[in-house]
Design an enzyme around this catalytic site. Structure first.
Site, PDB file in Angstrom:
ATOM      1  CG  ASP A 188      -1.902  -1.160   1.194  1.00 14.43           C
ATOM      2  OD1 ASP A 188      -2.226  -1.645   0.093  1.00 14.43           O
ATOM      3  OD2 ASP A 188      -2.304  -1.611   2.285  1.00 14.43           O
ATOM      4  CB  THR A 237      -7.926  -5.788  -0.682  1.00 16.80           C
ATOM      5  OG1 THR A 237      -7.137  -5.401  -1.800  1.00 16.80           O
ATOM      6  CG2 THR A 237      -8.489  -7.172  -0.932  1.00 16.80           C
ATOM      7  CD  GLN A 277       0.798  -8.905  -2.548  1.00 17.66           C
ATOM      8  OE1 GLN A 277       1.406  -9.490  -3.428  1.00 17.66           O
ATOM      9  NE2 GLN A 277      -0.472  -8.605  -2.677  1.00 17.66           N
ATOM     10  CE  LYS A 320       2.406  -2.479  -4.291  1.00 14.71           C
ATOM     11  NZ  LYS A 320       2.096  -2.080  -2.900  1.00 14.71           N
ATOM     12  N   GLY A 327      -4.507  -4.353  -3.747  1.00 13.61           N
ATOM     13  CA  GLY A 327      -5.507  -3.322  -4.047  1.00 13.61           C
ATOM     14  C   GLY A 327      -4.757  -2.072  -4.425  1.00 13.61           C
ATOM     15  CG  HIS A 328      -2.097  -2.017  -6.896  1.00 14.49           C
ATOM     16  ND1 HIS A 328      -1.207  -2.599  -7.749  1.00 14.49           N
ATOM     17  CD2 HIS A 328      -1.823  -2.541  -5.674  1.00 14.49           C
ATOM     18  CE1 HIS A 328      -0.434  -3.443  -7.078  1.00 14.49           C
ATOM     19  NE2 HIS A 328      -0.798  -3.426  -5.819  1.00 14.49           N
ATOM     20  CB  THR A 329      -6.008   3.575  -4.991  1.00 10.63           C
ATOM     21  OG1 THR A 329      -6.177   2.629  -3.944  1.00 10.63           O
ATOM     22  CG2 THR A 329      -7.221   4.465  -5.084  1.00 10.63           C
TER      23      THR A 329
HETATM   24  P1  GDP Z   1      -0.688   0.318  -3.558  1.00  6.12           P
HETATM   25  O1  GDP Z   1      -1.277  -0.951  -3.073  1.00  6.12           O
HETATM   26  O2  GDP Z   1       0.787   0.397  -3.292  1.00  6.12           O
HETATM   27  O3  GDP Z   1      -0.997   0.605  -5.003  1.00  6.12           O
HETATM   28  O4  GDP Z   1      -1.361   1.494  -2.703  1.00  6.12           O
HETATM   29  P2  GDP Z   1      -2.924   1.625  -2.314  1.00  6.12           P
HETATM   30  O5  GDP Z   1      -3.676   2.111  -3.490  1.00  6.12           O
HETATM   31  O6  GDP Z   1      -3.425   0.398  -1.636  1.00  6.12           O
HETATM   32  O7  GDP Z   1      -2.848   2.716  -1.167  1.00  6.12           O
HETATM   33  C1  GDP Z   1      -2.351   3.966  -1.388  1.00  6.12           C
HETATM   34  C2  GDP Z   1      -3.438   4.995  -1.018  1.00  6.12           C
HETATM   35  O8  GDP Z   1      -2.856   6.260  -0.847  1.00  6.12           O
HETATM   36  C3  GDP Z   1      -4.484   5.183  -2.096  1.00  6.12           C
HETATM   37  O9  GDP Z   1      -5.735   5.459  -1.495  1.00  6.12           O
HETATM   38  C4  GDP Z   1      -3.985   6.382  -2.879  1.00  6.12           C
HETATM   39  O10 GDP Z   1      -5.005   7.124  -3.512  1.00  6.12           O
HETATM   40  C5  GDP Z   1      -3.384   7.193  -1.759  1.00  6.12           C
HETATM   41  N1  GDP Z   1      -2.244   8.027  -2.131  1.00  6.12           N
HETATM   42  C6  GDP Z   1      -1.194   7.713  -2.954  1.00  6.12           C
HETATM   43  N2  GDP Z   1      -0.306   8.708  -2.980  1.00  6.12           N
HETATM   44  C7  GDP Z   1      -0.787   9.680  -2.152  1.00  6.12           C
HETATM   45  C8  GDP Z   1      -0.295  10.948  -1.730  1.00  6.12           C
HETATM   46  O11 GDP Z   1       0.763  11.421  -2.115  1.00  6.12           O
HETATM   47  N3  GDP Z   1      -1.069  11.650  -0.828  1.00  6.12           N
HETATM   48  C9  GDP Z   1      -2.254  11.178  -0.364  1.00  6.12           C
HETATM   49  N4  GDP Z   1      -2.930  11.912   0.517  1.00  6.12           N
HETATM   50  N5  GDP Z   1      -2.738   9.988  -0.742  1.00  6.12           N
HETATM   51  C10 GDP Z   1      -2.023   9.249  -1.618  1.00  6.12           C
HETATM   52  P1  IMO Z   2      -0.845  -4.199  -2.214  1.00  3.64           P
HETATM   53  O1  IMO Z   2      -0.402  -4.765  -3.536  1.00  3.64           O
HETATM   54  C1  IMO Z   2      -0.913  -4.586   2.133  1.00  3.64           C
HETATM   55  C2  IMO Z   2      -0.848  -8.652   3.769  1.00  3.64           C
HETATM   56  C3  IMO Z   2      -2.076  -9.092   4.526  1.00  3.64           C
HETATM   57  C4  IMO Z   2      -1.437 -10.036   5.530  1.00  3.64           C
HETATM   58  C5  IMO Z   2      -0.345 -10.725   4.703  1.00  3.64           C
HETATM   59  C6  IMO Z   2      -0.742 -12.057   4.111  1.00  3.64           C
HETATM   60  O2  IMO Z   2      -2.138  -3.480  -2.275  1.00  3.64           O
HETATM   61  O3  IMO Z   2       0.263  -3.433  -1.578  1.00  3.64           O
HETATM   62  P2  IMO Z   2      -2.317 -12.773   2.080  1.00  3.64           P
HETATM   63  O4  IMO Z   2      -3.776 -12.534   1.848  1.00  3.64           O
HETATM   64  O5  IMO Z   2      -1.437 -12.239   1.007  1.00  3.64           O
HETATM   65  O6  IMO Z   2      -2.001 -14.205   2.405  1.00  3.64           O
HETATM   66  O7  IMO Z   2      -1.983 -11.941   3.439  1.00  3.64           O
HETATM   67  O8  IMO Z   2      -0.033  -9.819   3.662  1.00  3.64           O
HETATM   68  N1  IMO Z   2      -1.081  -8.153   2.391  1.00  3.64           N
HETATM   69  C7  IMO Z   2      -1.069  -6.864   2.053  1.00  3.64           C
HETATM   70  N2  IMO Z   2      -0.912  -5.748   2.799  1.00  3.64           N
HETATM   71  N3  IMO Z   2      -1.027  -4.471   0.795  1.00  3.64           N
HETATM   72  C8  IMO Z   2      -1.153  -5.571   0.023  1.00  3.64           C
HETATM   73  O9  IMO Z   2      -1.165  -5.520  -1.334  1.00  3.64           O
HETATM   74  C9  IMO Z   2      -1.208  -6.835   0.647  1.00  3.64           C
HETATM   75  N4  IMO Z   2      -1.344  -8.104   0.201  1.00  3.64           N
HETATM   76  C10 IMO Z   2      -1.253  -8.896   1.271  1.00  3.64           C
HETATM   77  O10 IMO Z   2      -2.709  -8.011   5.154  1.00  3.64           O
HETATM   78  O11 IMO Z   2      -0.802  -9.301   6.550  1.00  3.64           O
HETATM   79 MG    MG Z   3      -2.823  -1.612  -1.802  1.00 13.42          MG
END
Ligand code: GDP
Ligand code: IMO
Ligand code: MG
Length: 428
Positions: free
Chosen positions: A13, A304, A224, A16, A40-42
């Site tokens: 999170d 997610t 991850q 990415k 879960g990529h936003t």
């Molecule tokens: P990923 O899994 O690495 O793709 O990241 P996620 O999408 O799960 O979580 C990142 C969250 O931070 C999302 O809700 C993005 O919209 C938000 N986000 C990303 N960059 C920034 C930033 O620079 N500032 C703020 N406030 N939110 C951000």
């Molecule tokens: P993105 O790509 C954050 C964490 C789970 C748990 C551990 C194992 O959005 O960064 P799993 O379901 O993979 O067997 O869970 O890994 N986990 C994540 N945490 N971002 C993710 O993906 C994750 N994918 C798995 O919360 O601790």
């Molecule tokens: Mg994520």
């Protein structure tokens, strides 16, 4: 280019998805190598808010081909749902534009039930998985009894093999006191999904190698993060794949000669969902401040699972280790806007374990669990930085914070993000 690998440097999170969206603007192909719909990529572009779980984050760029690689684990029913959602928001999801590796492994309802059963059996020691069946799918892959996406090409044998694997899993689930699987219903749903996914099946390794030879530029999207890596992460509180640099190559099937950039994405603080030690976690109101209220989609609640993320100061032991394991050529530091208004900001530069100083991550989880963070404190800044686009325009203390991170990581920070919108990026 030709190949840029983008990886999570912490516990996932990190942002990415938005980094891949940015770099895909200069690419021909965006490819996911590992993980499944635990990710879960936003993406936040104008009015468009997309939450992707399986399809690569390059999908918003019309000229980019999206590849789901052999290292991934795919829930076919959820992939169909995701593709339908993308189509509904007007995106091109035609086969040929989106490719699914014939060698990817299939997550079945048995894997999901086994994931839940294992977590239940662990009780208070549970990993806190996303309950998407990820661990059991990779277990079957490594155990040489998994079902691969190529099987979906022949619906009849796919149905037979799936049914046989569900019957096997059901027997042991029921024996252990867990609910029985709906075998008939599951097979019907999976066959329906397979029929829709058949046109997407591709030998993506052959495809990528041909395109790379012809000069195509590829962005590889990590899922991850390094601390969730099966080898390098905080074992056993990890996922079951290799979201570090090596996993990208085995998860897509091309050689390192094409790779010229490895970009680590890290938050300017730390978050983690699920269990396991996190020495710099803040359990007080500072942690709550980092987490936000949940009112905005970018607050620290899982993309997610919706779970609140644990928050804390930036952990340099983790980031330094992650730089070493991945050989990052550069870092993207996200969410600097969230730190605006803190009187001071802290960086955990080492762990103190029984009076001994550790600047490198210890292997034993019990040691990390006992670690107390050694902090370096820097002055904060109060300005709203969400409109800043050049490093030179950041408040001095914000710039110093980023410079200190680059110095401690011994890796340049080329980009900083200051908001979730596509253009809220700060360049040198
Ligand atoms: P990923 O899994 O690495 O793709 O990241 P996620 O999408 O799960 O979580 C990142 C969250 O931070 C999302 O809700 C993005 O919209 C938000 N986000 C990303 N960059 C920034 C930033 O620079 N500032 C703020 N406030 N939110 C951000
Ligand atoms: P993105 O790509 C954050 C964490 C789970 C748990 C551990 C194992 O959005 O960064 P799993 O379901 O993979 O067997 O869970 O890994 N986990 C994540 N945490 N971002 C993710 O993906 C994750 N994918 C798995 O919360 O601790
Ligand atoms: Mg994520």
């Amino acid at each position: 280019m030709p190949v840029t690998i983008i990886l999570g440097a912490q516990w996932g999170d990190e942002g990415k998805g938005r980094a891949v969206d940015w770099l895909s603007g200069q690419a021909d192909i965006a490819a996911r190598a590992t993980g499944g719909d635990n990710a879960g990529h936003t993406l936040n572009v104008g009015d468009n808010l997309l939450k992707l779980h399986l399809v690569p984050s390059g999908v918003l760029h019309p000229n980019v081909t999206c590849v789901m690689g052999n290292g991934m684990v795919i829930n076919p029913v959820n992939l169909v749902k995701e593709l339908d959602k993308l189509a509904a928001s007007g995106l091109d999801i035609t086969p040929g534009r989106i490719l699914l590796s014939t060698r990817a492994h299939i997550t079945t309802p048995a894997h999901i039930a086994q994931d839940a059963a294992q977590e239940q059996a662990l009780g208070s020691e549970k990993i806190g998985t996303t309950l998407r069946g990820i661990g059991p799918t990779y277990l079957d892959k490594i155990g040489r009894r998994g079902l691969r996406a190529a099987e979906m090409a022949d619906l009849e044998t796919f149905a037979e093999k799936l049914e046989a694997s569900l019957i096997r899993a059901d027997a042991s689930l029921v024996r252990d006191g867990y609910p029985a699987l709906d075998i008939k219903g599951s097979v019907a749903a999976y066959v329906e999904a397979a029929a829709k996914l058949r046109p997407y099946l591709t030998d993506t390794t052959a495809y990528l190698n041909e395109r790379l030879k012809a000069g195509a530029r590829v962005v590889c999207e990590g899922a991850q993060g390094a601390m969730l890596d099966i080898d390098f992460g905080s074992y056993p509180f990890v996922t079951s794949s290799s979201p570090t640099v090596g996993g990208t190559l085995t998860g897509l099937g091309f050689g390192p000669k094409y790779v010229d950039r490895v970009v680590g994405v890290a938050k300017t603080y730390s978050t983690r969902v699920g269990g396991g030690p996190m020495p710099s976690e803040l359990l007080d109101e500072l942690g709550d401040r980092l987490r936000g209220t949940g009112a905005n989609f970018w607050d620290e609640y899982g993309t997610t699972t919706g779970r609140p993320r644990r928050c804390g100061w930036l952990d340099m032991v983790v980031l330094r280790y992650s730089c070493a394991v991945n050989g990052f050529t550069e870092l993207v530091m996200t969410k600097l806007d969230i730190l605006s208004g803190f009187e001071e900001v802290r960086i955990c530069v080492a762990y103190d374990i029984d009076g001994q100083r550790y600047e490198y991550l210890p292997a034993r989880i019990e040691d990390v669990a006992r670690a107390t963070p050694v902090y370096e404190t820097l002055p904060g800044w109060s300005e709203d930085i969400t409109g800043v686009r050049r490093m030179a325009d950041l408040p001095t203390n914000a710039r110093r914070y980023i410079e200190r991170i680059a110095q401690l990581a011994d890796t340049p920070v080329n980009v900083v993000s200051v908001g979730p919108e596509r253009d809220q990026l700060v360049f040198a």
